[in-house]
Design a protein around this motif. Structure first.
Motif, PDB file in Angstrom:
ATOM      1  N   LEU A 166       0.820  -1.199   0.000  1.00 60.09           N
ATOM      2  CA  LEU A 166       0.000   0.000   0.000  1.00 60.09           C
ATOM      3  C   LEU A 166       0.859   1.256   0.000  1.00 60.09           C
ATOM      4  O   LEU A 166       0.487   2.283  -0.588  1.00 60.09           O
ATOM      5  CB  LEU A 166      -0.931   0.003   1.218  1.00 60.09           C
ATOM      6  N   VAL A 167       2.020   1.185   0.668  1.00 58.46           N
ATOM      7  CA  VAL A 167       2.941   2.318   0.643  1.00 58.46           C
ATOM      8  C   VAL A 167       3.384   2.614  -0.783  1.00 58.46           C
ATOM      9  O   VAL A 167       3.465   3.776  -1.207  1.00 58.46           O
ATOM     10  CB  VAL A 167       4.175   2.042   1.536  1.00 58.46           C
ATOM     11  N   LEU A 168       3.655   1.545  -1.536  1.00 59.89           N
ATOM     12  CA  LEU A 168       4.053   1.731  -2.938  1.00 59.89           C
ATOM     13  C   LEU A 168       2.929   2.377  -3.742  1.00 59.89           C
ATOM     14  O   LEU A 168       3.171   3.179  -4.645  1.00 59.89           O
ATOM     15  CB  LEU A 168       4.446   0.394  -3.552  1.00 59.89           C
ATOM     16  N   GLY A 169       1.685   2.004  -3.440  1.00 54.27           N
ATOM     17  CA  GLY A 169       0.557   2.639  -4.105  1.00 54.27           C
ATOM     18  C   GLY A 169       0.508   4.135  -3.815  1.00 54.27           C
ATOM     19  O   GLY A 169       0.228   4.947  -4.700  1.00 54.27           O
ATOM     20  N   TRP A 170       0.798   4.506  -2.566  1.00 52.32           N
ATOM     21  CA  TRP A 170       0.842   5.922  -2.187  1.00 52.32           C
ATOM     22  C   TRP A 170       1.937   6.644  -2.972  1.00 52.32           C
ATOM     23  O   TRP A 170       1.732   7.728  -3.508  1.00 52.32           O
ATOM     24  CB  TRP A 170       1.087   6.035  -0.689  1.00 52.32           C
ATOM     25  N   VAL A 171       3.124   6.003  -3.029  1.00 57.14           N
ATOM     26  CA  VAL A 171       4.256   6.609  -3.730  1.00 57.14           C
ATOM     27  C   VAL A 171       3.935   6.807  -5.214  1.00 57.14           C
ATOM     28  O   VAL A 171       4.210   7.869  -5.792  1.00 57.14           O
ATOM     29  CB  VAL A 171       5.521   5.736  -3.568  1.00 57.14           C
ATOM     30  N   ARG A 172       3.324   5.795  -5.817  1.00 54.48           N
ATOM     31  CA  ARG A 172       3.096   5.825  -7.273  1.00 54.48           C
ATOM     32  C   ARG A 172       1.934   6.735  -7.666  1.00 54.48           C
ATOM     33  O   ARG A 172       2.041   7.529  -8.615  1.00 54.48           O
ATOM     34  CB  ARG A 172       2.836   4.413  -7.793  1.00 54.48           C
ATOM     35  N   PHE A 173       0.796   6.640  -6.953  1.00 60.75           N
ATOM     36  CA  PHE A 173      -0.410   7.308  -7.423  1.00 60.75           C
ATOM     37  C   PHE A 173      -0.705   8.628  -6.699  1.00 60.75           C
ATOM     38  O   PHE A 173      -1.402   9.477  -7.245  1.00 60.75           O
ATOM     39  CB  PHE A 173      -1.613   6.375  -7.287  1.00 60.75           C
ATOM     40  N   VAL A 174      -0.216   8.789  -5.473  1.00 60.32           N
ATOM     41  CA  VAL A 174      -0.447  10.042  -4.756  1.00 60.32           C
ATOM     42  C   VAL A 174       0.742  10.984  -4.938  1.00 60.32           C
ATOM     43  O   VAL A 174       0.581  12.150  -5.321  1.00 60.32           O
ATOM     44  CB  VAL A 174      -0.711   9.786  -3.258  1.00 60.32           C
ATOM     45  N   ARG A 213       3.048  10.430  -7.115  1.00 60.78           N
ATOM     46  CA  ARG A 213       3.384  10.348  -8.539  1.00 60.78           C
ATOM     47  C   ARG A 213       4.886  10.200  -8.770  1.00 60.78           C
ATOM     48  O   ARG A 213       5.474  10.848  -9.634  1.00 60.78           O
ATOM     49  CB  ARG A 213       2.839  11.581  -9.289  1.00 60.78           C
ATOM     50  N   ARG A 214       5.480   9.317  -7.974  1.00 62.89           N
ATOM     51  CA  ARG A 214       6.889   8.994  -8.134  1.00 62.89           C
ATOM     52  C   ARG A 214       6.994   7.599  -8.743  1.00 62.89           C
ATOM     53  O   ARG A 214       6.170   6.722  -8.443  1.00 62.89           O
ATOM     54  CB  ARG A 214       7.606   9.035  -6.781  1.00 62.89           C
ATOM     55  N   PRO A 215       7.973   7.356  -9.592  1.00 62.10           N
ATOM     56  CA  PRO A 215       8.102   6.031 -10.213  1.00 62.10           C
ATOM     57  C   PRO A 215       8.494   4.968  -9.194  1.00 62.10           C
ATOM     58  O   PRO A 215       9.152   5.264  -8.195  1.00 62.10           O
ATOM     59  CB  PRO A 215       9.210   6.240 -11.252  1.00 62.10           C
ATOM     60  N   VAL A 216       8.069   3.742  -9.450  1.00 67.22           N
ATOM     61  CA  VAL A 216       8.467   2.609  -8.614  1.00 67.22           C
ATOM     62  C   VAL A 216       9.165   1.589  -9.514  1.00 67.22           C
ATOM     63  O   VAL A 216       8.940   1.542 -10.724  1.00 67.22           O
ATOM     64  CB  VAL A 216       7.260   1.962  -7.900  1.00 67.22           C
ATOM     65  N   THR A 217       9.991   0.771  -8.931  1.00 65.37           N
ATOM     66  CA  THR A 217      10.756  -0.194  -9.713  1.00 65.37           C
ATOM     67  C   THR A 217       9.892  -1.378 -10.125  1.00 65.37           C
ATOM     68  O   THR A 217       8.825  -1.621  -9.553  1.00 65.37           O
ATOM     69  CB  THR A 217      11.952  -0.707  -8.905  1.00 65.37           C
TER      70      THR A 217
END
Length: 341
Positions: free
Chosen positions: A111-119, A121-125
């Motif tokens: 869920l943290v990755l979802g926050w990073v990616r969609f809120v 708007r930072r890329p994830v690996t």
């Protein structure tokens, strides 16, 4: 000589990390019989947090500068990582098996990755995305979606709420765990892990006092007994375990272990918390999980570990994590998934 000392330090750190995982993993197994004996889940949480806060008062006094330097971090840790996570987790285990509740909570790194990616708007690996897919797929096996969710829906939502509270703390840590400047302009060091834990417990106890209203609790139940898969155990023994072992000892040993190991190694060991909790619930509570659920649990932990490893780390900082250990350095230690168990 230095190599020998380094080996001894790693061995001691590994032992403390295992002790912490075992202590955290036993919280749900000790709490569920108290809930089934008649105590409200919120009252059990309040007893745990308030008891641990009293024991940690000397530590809070030693780090009293944190009240002035990091008020937002302490408030957020108390609200999310202590009161929110534990209230949701204990309420969840009153309706669904301990192992299932803990595995659902291990969705937090995903869920943290979802926050990073969609809120943010930072890329994830790509590895992070694989971790999320594994965690979600494993969870589908744990809750047996092919059987139309064989578990209590509200219990699953409460466990998911615990995971969301973990995310709230992770996000707060990302903003509050850095060095900074105080109101007088001087440099403020990152907060000490044990100080954050102590004040988090105090803040959590205050919040839970308002929510749980312990003055309405049936205190006589603590003088009785609770059932442990056919055996009878004094209620005060279970409560003592929850406060002293599953909270004070678990947090303390977890923080020290992260300082003796790397946060990544400690995070791997922290994943054993879910395994330990599931095994203890199987042996002591008779909560058996099916083969697909066990395989799904392994996949959840694998995905959670990959997602957590691939998540941009907050600056050095103590929980949990859990997941336990929640589940971390001050914030990484706090966010290693240890907050809830």
């Amino acid at each position: 000589m230095h190599a020998s000392r380094g080996t001894q330090r790693r061995s001691a750190g590994l032992g403390l990390a295992l002790l912490s995982a075992f202590a955290f993993g036993g919280s749900g197994v000790a709490a569920k019989p108290l809930i089934e004996a008649g105590l409200d889940p919120l009252h059990v949480v309040w007893l745990r947090v308030a008891g641990a806060a009293l024991i940690m008062l000397p530590v809070a006094w030693r780090h009293r500068n944190l009240v002035r330097e990091r008020p937002a971090l302490l408030a957020g840790f108390g609200l999310f990582a202590v009161a929110g996570v534990q209230a949701c987790y204990f309420a969840a285990i009153s309706r669904i098996p301990v192992g299932v509740a803990l595995l659902v909570e291990y969705l937090a790194p995903a869920l943290v990755l979802g926050w990073v990616r969609f809120v943010q708007r930072r890329p994830v690996t790509r590895a992070a995305a694989v971790g999320v897919v594994l965690a979600v797929g494993g969870l589908a096996c744990v809750v047996e979606v092919w059987a139309g969710l064989g578990f209590d829906a509200l219990g699953l939502l409460l466990a998911l709420g615990a995971a969301c509270c973990q995310v709230g703390y992770f996000v707060l840590s990302d903003h509050g765990g850095q060095e900074g400047k105080g109101s007088d302009g001087r440099r403020v060091e990152p907060p000490h892990p044990l100080g954050v834990i102590a004040y988090g417990l105090i803040v959590g106890a205050l919040i839970l006092t308002v929510v749980a209203r312990p003055w309405g609790m049936d205190w006589s139940l603590l003088g009785g007994s609770a059932g442990l898969d056919g055996d009878v155990v004094p209620a005060w023994v279970l409560l003592g375990w929850i406060v002293l072992v599953a909270t004070v000892l678990a947090y303390g040993s977890g923080v020290v272990s992260v300082r003796m190991l790397s946060p990544q190694v400690a995070g791997v060991v922290a994943c054993l918390e879910a395994v330990i909790a599931t095994v203890l619930a199987w042996v002591l509570l008779g909560e058996h999980l099916s083969a697909p659920q066990l395989i799904g649990g392994f996949v959840v932990l694998t995905g959670a570990f990959i997602a957590q490893s691939a998540t941009p780390k907050p600056p050095a900082g103590p929980v949990a994590a859990g997941v336990g250990a929640a589940a971390g350095a001050a914030e990484s230690e706090l966010s290693a998934g240890r907050a809830s168990h």
